[in-house]
Design a protein around this motif. Structure first.
Motif, short mmCIF file in Angstrom:
data_model
loop_
_atom_site.label_atom_id
_atom_site.label_comp_id
_atom_site.label_asym_id
_atom_site.label_seq_id
_atom_site.Cartn_x
_atom_site.Cartn_y
_atom_site.Cartn_z
N THR A 16 -75.56 4.41 -21.33
CA THR A 16 -76.81 4.62 -22.33
C THR A 16 -77.87 4.72 -21.31
N TYR A 55 -82.38 5.47 -21.80
CA TYR A 55 -83.55 5.24 -22.79
C TYR A 55 -84.83 5.72 -22.00
N PRO A 103 -86.09 -1.01 -28.10
CA PRO A 103 -85.40 -1.46 -29.21
C PRO A 103 -84.23 -2.17 -28.76
N GLY A 104 -84.19 -3.19 -29.62
CA GLY A 104 -82.86 -4.20 -29.37
C GLY A 104 -81.70 -3.93 -29.13
N GLN A 105 -81.14 -2.98 -29.74
CA GLN A 105 -79.83 -2.21 -29.59
C GLN A 105 -79.80 -1.63 -28.28
N ILE A 106 -80.73 -0.87 -28.13
CA ILE A 106 -80.70 -0.14 -26.99
C ILE A 106 -80.76 -1.03 -25.61
N GLU A 121 -79.75 -4.21 -25.50
CA GLU A 121 -78.61 -4.82 -25.23
C GLU A 121 -77.41 -4.02 -24.63
N LYS A 122 -77.51 -2.93 -24.81
CA LYS A 122 -76.31 -1.72 -23.90
C LYS A 122 -76.97 -1.80 -22.55
#
Length: 54
Positions: free
Chosen positions: A4, A6, A41-44, A46-47
């Motif tokens: 991932t 970002y 963003p939280g989901q990003i 965490e990954k």
């Protein structure tokens, strides 16, 4: 598993936990870009936290 990445508003490419900064004093983790302190963003986040440089 695919990596991932970002791209922050400042143009920095975030790939690992080292690219993030945790916001102190929050109950739930809030992560920001280490370069410009823009929220990620939280989901990003965490990954990214679970990825390690190989």
């Amino acid at each position: 598993m695919a990596r991932t990445t970002y791209t922050c508003d400042c143009g920095a490419t975030l790939r690992f936990k080292q690219d993030l900064e945790r916001e102190p004093g929050t109950v739930y983790p809030t992560w920001k870009c280490r370069h410009c302190h823009t929220p990620v963003p939280g989901q990003i986040a965490e990954k990214l936290r679970h990825q390690h440089p190989s």
